[in-house]
Structure formats: C-alpha cells, structure tokens
Design a protein around this motif. Structure first.
Motif, PDB file in Angstrom:
ATOM      1  N   VAL A  27      20.667  40.285 -86.059  1.00 39.77           N
ATOM      2  CA  VAL A  27      19.462  40.783 -85.396  1.00 39.77           C
ATOM      3  C   VAL A  27      18.320  40.653 -86.385  1.00 39.77           C
ATOM      4  CG1 VAL A  27      18.300  42.837 -84.505  1.00 39.77           C
ATOM      5  CG2 VAL A  27      20.647  42.341 -83.809  1.00 39.77           C
ATOM      6  N   PHE A  28      17.186  40.140 -85.927  1.00 38.40           N
ATOM      7  CA  PHE A  28      16.019  39.988 -86.785  1.00 38.40           C
ATOM      8  C   PHE A  28      15.077  41.148 -86.523  1.00 38.40           C
ATOM      9  CE2 PHE A  28      17.782  35.876 -85.750  1.00 38.40           C
ATOM     10  CZ  PHE A  28      17.905  35.278 -86.995  1.00 38.40           C
ATOM     11  N   LYS A  29      14.644  41.807 -87.598  1.00 42.35           N
ATOM     12  CA  LYS A  29      13.733  42.931 -87.395  1.00 42.35           C
ATOM     13  C   LYS A  29      12.686  42.974 -88.485  1.00 42.35           C
ATOM     14  CE  LYS A  29      16.052  46.785 -89.758  1.00 42.35           C
ATOM     15  NZ  LYS A  29      16.503  48.172 -89.609  1.00 42.35           N
ATOM     16  N   LYS A  30      11.546  43.565 -88.157  1.00 37.26           N
ATOM     17  CA  LYS A  30      10.446  43.721 -89.103  1.00 37.26           C
ATOM     18  C   LYS A  30       9.763  45.052 -88.809  1.00 37.26           C
ATOM     19  CE  LYS A  30       8.085  41.853 -92.493  1.00 37.26           C
ATOM     20  NZ  LYS A  30       7.329  40.598 -92.310  1.00 37.26           N
ATOM     21  N   THR A  31       9.535  45.851 -89.868  1.00 37.17           N
ATOM     22  CA  THR A  31       8.907  47.162 -89.721  1.00 37.17           C
ATOM     23  C   THR A  31       7.493  47.119 -90.278  1.00 37.17           C
ATOM     24  OG1 THR A  31      11.056  48.248 -89.901  1.00 37.17           O
ATOM     25  CG2 THR A  31       9.115  49.622 -90.274  1.00 37.17           C
ATOM     26  N   SER A  32       6.576  47.772 -89.582  1.00 31.74           N
ATOM     27  CA  SER A  32       5.181  47.816 -90.033  1.00 31.74           C
ATOM     28  C   SER A  32       5.063  48.646 -91.314  1.00 31.74           C
ATOM     29  CB  SER A  32       4.295  48.417 -88.941  1.00 31.74           C
ATOM     30  OG  SER A  32       4.705  49.744 -88.642  1.00 31.74           O
ATOM     31  N   GLY A  33       3.969  48.426 -92.038  1.00 30.13           N
ATOM     32  CA  GLY A  33       3.754  49.141 -93.296  1.00 30.13           C
ATOM     33  C   GLY A  33       3.687  50.645 -93.128  1.00 30.13           C
ATOM     34  N   ASN A  34       3.211  51.118 -91.974  1.00 26.32           N
ATOM     35  CA  ASN A  34       3.122  52.561 -91.753  1.00 26.32           C
ATOM     36  C   ASN A  34       4.445  53.163 -91.282  1.00 26.32           C
ATOM     37  OD1 ASN A  34       3.408  51.926 -89.035  1.00 26.32           O
ATOM     38  ND2 ASN A  34       1.237  52.183 -88.558  1.00 26.32           N
ATOM     39  N   GLY A  35       5.443  52.313 -91.032  1.00 22.35           N
ATOM     40  CA  GLY A  35       6.760  52.788 -90.613  1.00 22.35           C
ATOM     41  C   GLY A  35       6.861  53.184 -89.155  1.00 22.35           C
ATOM     42  N   GLY A  36       5.756  53.080 -88.406  1.00 17.82           N
ATOM     43  CA  GLY A  36       5.762  53.549 -87.026  1.00 17.82           C
ATOM     44  C   GLY A  36       6.243  52.522 -86.017  1.00 17.82           C
ATOM     45  N   LEU A  37       6.292  51.228 -86.390  1.00 19.82           N
ATOM     46  CA  LEU A  37       6.678  50.163 -85.470  1.00 19.82           C
ATOM     47  C   LEU A  37       7.775  49.315 -86.094  1.00 19.82           C
ATOM     48  CD1 LEU A  37       3.074  48.862 -84.613  1.00 19.82           C
ATOM     49  CD2 LEU A  37       4.430  50.408 -83.212  1.00 19.82           C
ATOM     50  N   THR A  38       8.861  49.091 -85.362  1.00 15.47           N
ATOM     51  CA  THR A  38       9.900  48.166 -85.816  1.00 15.47           C
ATOM     52  C   THR A  38      10.182  47.176 -84.697  1.00 15.47           C
ATOM     53  OG1 THR A  38      10.901  49.872 -87.210  1.00 15.47           O
ATOM     54  CG2 THR A  38      12.213  47.918 -86.765  1.00 15.47           C
ATOM     55  N   LEU A  39       9.985  45.892 -84.989  1.00 16.94           N
ATOM     56  CA  LEU A  39      10.151  44.816 -84.018  1.00 16.94           C
ATOM     57  C   LEU A  39      11.552  44.228 -84.150  1.00 16.94           C
ATOM     58  CD1 LEU A  39       8.970  42.711 -81.988  1.00 16.94           C
ATOM     59  CD2 LEU A  39       8.044  41.497 -83.980  1.00 16.94           C
ATOM     60  N   TYR A  40      12.266  44.115 -83.036  1.00 19.39           N
ATOM     61  CA  TYR A  40      13.618  43.558 -83.014  1.00 19.39           C
ATOM     62  C   TYR A  40      13.648  42.316 -82.126  1.00 19.39           C
ATOM     63  CZ  TYR A  40      15.542  47.977 -84.879  1.00 19.39           C
ATOM     64  OH  TYR A  40      15.832  49.067 -85.660  1.00 19.39           O
ATOM     65  N   LEU A  41      14.258  41.233 -82.644  1.00 20.19           N
ATOM     66  CA  LEU A  41      14.531  40.037 -81.852  1.00 20.19           C
ATOM     67  C   LEU A  41      15.979  39.618 -82.083  1.00 20.19           C
ATOM     68  CD1 LEU A  41      11.354  37.821 -82.496  1.00 20.19           C
ATOM     69  CD2 LEU A  41      11.887  39.074 -80.410  1.00 20.19           C
ATOM     70  N   GLY A  42      16.610  39.071 -81.054  1.00 19.57           N
ATOM     71  CA  GLY A  42      18.003  38.647 -81.183  1.00 19.57           C
ATOM     72  C   GLY A  42      18.159  37.231 -81.691  1.00 19.57           C
ATOM     73  N   LYS A  43      17.088  36.432 -81.608  1.00 25.62           N
ATOM     74  CA  LYS A  43      17.153  35.056 -82.106  1.00 25.62           C
ATOM     75  C   LYS A  43      15.750  34.592 -82.483  1.00 25.62           C
ATOM     76  CE  LYS A  43      17.038  32.956 -77.455  1.00 25.62           C
ATOM     77  NZ  LYS A  43      17.684  31.988 -76.562  1.00 25.62           N
ATOM     78  N   ARG A  44      15.704  33.513 -83.275  1.00 21.46           N
ATOM     79  CA  ARG A  44      14.417  32.981 -83.719  1.00 21.46           C
ATOM     80  C   ARG A  44      14.103  31.609 -83.112  1.00 21.46           C
ATOM     81  NH1 ARG A  44      13.237  35.444 -88.768  1.00 21.46           N
ATOM     82  NH2 ARG A  44      11.157  34.539 -88.639  1.00 21.46           N
ATOM     83  N   ASP A  45      15.124  30.954 -82.544  1.00 17.83           N
ATOM     84  CA  ASP A  45      14.924  29.631 -81.946  1.00 17.83           C
ATOM     85  C   ASP A  45      14.975  29.722 -80.427  1.00 17.83           C
ATOM     86  OD1 ASP A  45      14.668  28.366 -84.364  1.00 17.83           O
ATOM     87  OD2 ASP A  45      16.760  27.762 -84.499  1.00 17.83           O
ATOM     88  N   TYR A  46      13.954  29.172 -79.770  1.00 21.80           N
ATOM     89  CA  TYR A  46      13.863  29.186 -78.310  1.00 21.80           C
ATOM     90  C   TYR A  46      13.743  27.746 -77.823  1.00 21.80           C
ATOM     91  CZ  TYR A  46      13.385  34.137 -79.013  1.00 21.80           C
ATOM     92  OH  TYR A  46      13.639  35.438 -79.393  1.00 21.80           O
ATOM     93  N   VAL A  47      14.644  27.370 -76.920  1.00 20.31           N
ATOM     94  CA  VAL A  47      14.807  25.968 -76.562  1.00 20.31           C
ATOM     95  C   VAL A  47      13.920  25.607 -75.373  1.00 20.31           C
ATOM     96  CG1 VAL A  47      16.449  24.184 -75.860  1.00 20.31           C
ATOM     97  CG2 VAL A  47      17.181  26.030 -77.389  1.00 20.31           C
ATOM     98  N   ASP A  48      13.241  24.468 -75.513  1.00 24.15           N
ATOM     99  CA  ASP A  48      12.481  23.866 -74.434  1.00 24.15           C
ATOM    100  C   ASP A  48      13.432  22.962 -73.650  1.00 24.15           C
ATOM    101  OD1 ASP A  48      10.871  22.364 -72.787  1.00 24.15           O
ATOM    102  OD2 ASP A  48       9.379  21.874 -74.306  1.00 24.15           O
ATOM    103  N   HIS A  49      13.771  23.366 -72.413  1.00 21.40           N
ATOM    104  CA  HIS A  49      14.698  22.597 -71.571  1.00 21.40           C
ATOM    105  C   HIS A  49      13.956  21.626 -70.655  1.00 21.40           C
ATOM    106  CE1 HIS A  49      18.090  25.264 -72.686  1.00 21.40           C
ATOM    107  NE2 HIS A  49      17.197  26.235 -72.622  1.00 21.40           N
ATOM    108  N   VAL A  50      12.735  21.292 -70.975  1.00 24.41           N
ATOM    109  CA  VAL A  50      11.840  20.403 -70.219  1.00 24.41           C
ATOM    110  C   VAL A  50      11.259  21.115 -69.002  1.00 24.41           C
ATOM    111  CG1 VAL A  50      11.524  18.201 -69.042  1.00 24.41           C
ATOM    112  CG2 VAL A  50      13.004  18.330 -71.034  1.00 24.41           C
ATOM    113  N   ASP A  51      12.133  21.616 -68.094  1.00 24.97           N
ATOM    114  CA  ASP A  51      11.596  22.296 -66.910  1.00 24.97           C
ATOM    115  C   ASP A  51      11.259  23.758 -67.191  1.00 24.97           C
ATOM    116  OD1 ASP A  51      14.311  22.746 -67.297  1.00 24.97           O
ATOM    117  OD2 ASP A  51      14.680  23.191 -65.184  1.00 24.97           O
TER     118      ASP A  51
END
Length: 355
Positions: free
Chosen positions: A4-28
């Motif tokens: 799991v990819f996560k990043k917390t803001s400097g003030n500690g009030g916000l933590t962003l979570y993502l399950g992946k970093r690559d998103y595939v373009d399937h043309v359509d």
C-alpha cells in the motif's frame, strides 16, 4: 495486497492511501484511480479537505520557480471535496482493502482518467540537475483549503499530501508485419551498384527484447563493404508549448562484416537498445519515473484517431538506421568512400502482463 502506498501531510492531519501506482490505458478506457484519505481534523478549523488528480507538463525544475513563475502547465485537472459532506463513490474491492488498512475516519474517493491524455513520460536529467524531472506526470494530491478553486488562496505545503502515479500503455495483443526497406546505390568510379535490403519480423518489440534485423547485401561494385553500422534514434517531439523536436541516439553498434566486390551477404544481426547504456544522456525520454523505482526508455507514443496531438504533450518515436561503410578502391582510396543507408521504423512498448 502486497503493498500500500501512503503519504502523510506535514501537519499529520491528512494521510493519502493508494493501492497501486501504475494505471493502464486500455485504449477504450483507463484504470480507475481508487484511493482513501484518513483524517485527523483536530486542527482543520473551518477548512475543507479536497482531493485532486492532475495531469501536468513540467518543463523546469521546482528550484527554477522564481517571481511567481511556475514551470508547469496543467493539461487536465479534476478535484473533489471529501470533508465535510464529501462526495462518496461506489466502493470497489480496492476501496475495501484501503479502508481496512487506514482504519477509522477514512474517506474513499475515485477519479476517472480520460483516455485521450498522454502516458507518463520523463526526460532524463543531467548528472548535476536537481528537483523533479521534466516531462508529463500524474499526481494525486489531498489538501486543506477554505474554497475549492480560489487562485488567491495560498495552500501551505504542510497541509498537503501527494503521490505521483503513472499512466502506462501496453502493447496491443495483435502484432503486425515487420517493416522492410531497400536501396540500390551507385558510386563514382564504379559501373555497378551496391544493393541493400533490411527487414524485421514484426512491427513491435518489448523493452529489453532482442531485435533481429535480416540484412541482404549484393555488392556488384568494385568497392568493398568494410563494416555494417546499426544505430537506433529516439525522436522526442514536445508539442505542448513549442515545436521542439530533437533526436538522440540510444544505440550505436558496429559489426565487422565485410563484403568484397561482387560478393553477397545474407544474415541476421541482433541489437537491443537499453536505458542502461544511456544513463548519462540528458533529455532522453523515459517512461514516467517513480521514486526509488527503475524505469526504461520511453515507450512509443501510439496516436489514437481523433485525438489532438497537442493534448499528448510529448510524442516519442524510434527508427533504426542500417549503414554500410563502403571503402573506395583503386588509386583514390578513401576519397571515394561512401555510405549506403536504409531506415526502419521501430515501436517499443511493454508487454501486457498475465492476468
């Protein structure tokens, strides 16, 4: 989920979570960006929490931003409010996993990436360059603000958490016939020409895959083919802000094959263009680079019908040059030496991974 990819803001009030970093373009369509923000609203006051997904073209490092000038142009941007009274998306399996990981007071969000946006491309910095690389990148950002779109409101860095993601494209499942080129060249002081034909088995190769090139030479001249040189050029066309187009050689390989007068050559020579051989070349186009992860030469830009070139930011293409180094014979020697050259287009992409 492995990571799991996560990043917390400097003030500690916000933590962003993502399950992946690559998103595939399937043309359509493009993979949906599903994420979660965990909140600690103790110091929020009257401010709201927003999440933004931006596709931007960066043409200068952050440390060059002076006098309010930002070396970054947004190609596409979307933002939503998630607290208080935020928009709630339909929950996916990814959301369920991230919500369990984040725990209490976590808010899900989703973004749909339009399929006419460019894929992530970064330009290789020089050894002494600092800051983020130039190129096209996608960034998910959560932040605190009083209003959704107020250009006069200054958002503090400590009230922000951000993660770079990549939009990538895989090679199509159907591979076409390979290109072919030929030339017949005559020389001064020689009655007959040199014939050169070059061809490839298919029109697309994967990064790191060996590329066999079938070469046929029929030397009817009185000169000698001293060696065969094969080069691969990458052309980067920056179409967003200027007609800036430049070409860099990513492979230069010589083969000591000789073809005497009235001789023939019919064989396959193999090349493999790699980023590892080009680490020092400033401005070389690479697939979007993520922190602490390796990358490779940029994939060929596949142009879709009906999509404006300018929206794509950076266009990348490759071509292979097969060059015969022909030495002059007789009394004039090297004064009558010349080259015989043909070019083949090359598509480089990622293979589609197994499901």
């Amino acid at each position: 989920m492995a990571k799991v990819f996560k990043k917390t803001s400097g003030n500690g009030g916000l933590t962003l979570y993502l399950g992946k970093r690559d998103y595939v373009d399937h043309v359509d369509k493009v993979d949906r960006v599903d994420g979660v923000v965990k909140l600690d609203p103790a110091d929020f006051g009257d401010r709201k929490v927003f999440v933004q997904l931006a596709c931007a073209f960066r043409y200068g490092s952050d440390d060059l931003d002076v006098m309010g000038l930002c070396f970054r142009k947004d190609i596409w941007l979307q933002q939503i409010q998630i607290y208080p009274n935020g928009e709630k998306p339909a929950l996916s399996a990814m959301h369920d996993t991230l919500l369990k990981k984040a725990g209490d007071n976590a808010h899900p969000f989703s973004f749909e990436i339009p399929n006419n946006l460019p894929c992530s491309v970064s330009l290789q910095p020089g050894p002494d360059d600092k800051g983020k690389a130039c190129g096209v990148d996608f960034e998910v950002k959560t932040y605190l603000a009083n209003e959704k779109n107020n250009p006069d409101e200054k958002i503090e860095k400590k009230d922000t958490a951000r993660l770079i993601i990549r939009k990538i494209q895989y090679a199509p499942s159907q591979v076409g016939a390979g290109p072919k080129a030929e030339i017949c060249k005559s020389f001064i002081m020689s009655d007959k020409p040199v014939h050169l034909e070059a061809s490839m088995e298919k029109d697309l190769y994967f990064h790191g895959e060996a590329i066999p090139i079938k070469i046929k030479i029929k030397n009817e001249s009185n000169k000698t083919v001293k060696k065969i040189k094969i080069t691969v050029d990458q052309t980067t066309d920056i179409v967003l802000y200027s007609a800036d187009k430049y070409t860099k050689c990513v492979l230069n390989q010589e083969f000591g094959e000789t073809v005497d007068s009235n001789g023939t050559f019919d064989n396959t020579l193999t090349i493999t263009p790699l980023l590892t051989d080009n680490k020092e070349k400033r401005g070389l186009a690479l697939d979007g680079r993520l922190k602490d992860e390796d990358t490779n030469l940029a994939s060929t830009t596949m142009l879709r019908q009906g999509v404006e070139k300018e929206v794509l930011g950076i266009l990348v293409s490759y071509k292979i040059k097969i060059n015969l180094m022909v030495a002059g014979g007789g009394l004039l020697g090297g004064l009558t030496s010349s080259d015989v050259t043909v070019e083949l287009p090359l598509n480089l992409m990622h293979p589609k991974p197994e499901e």
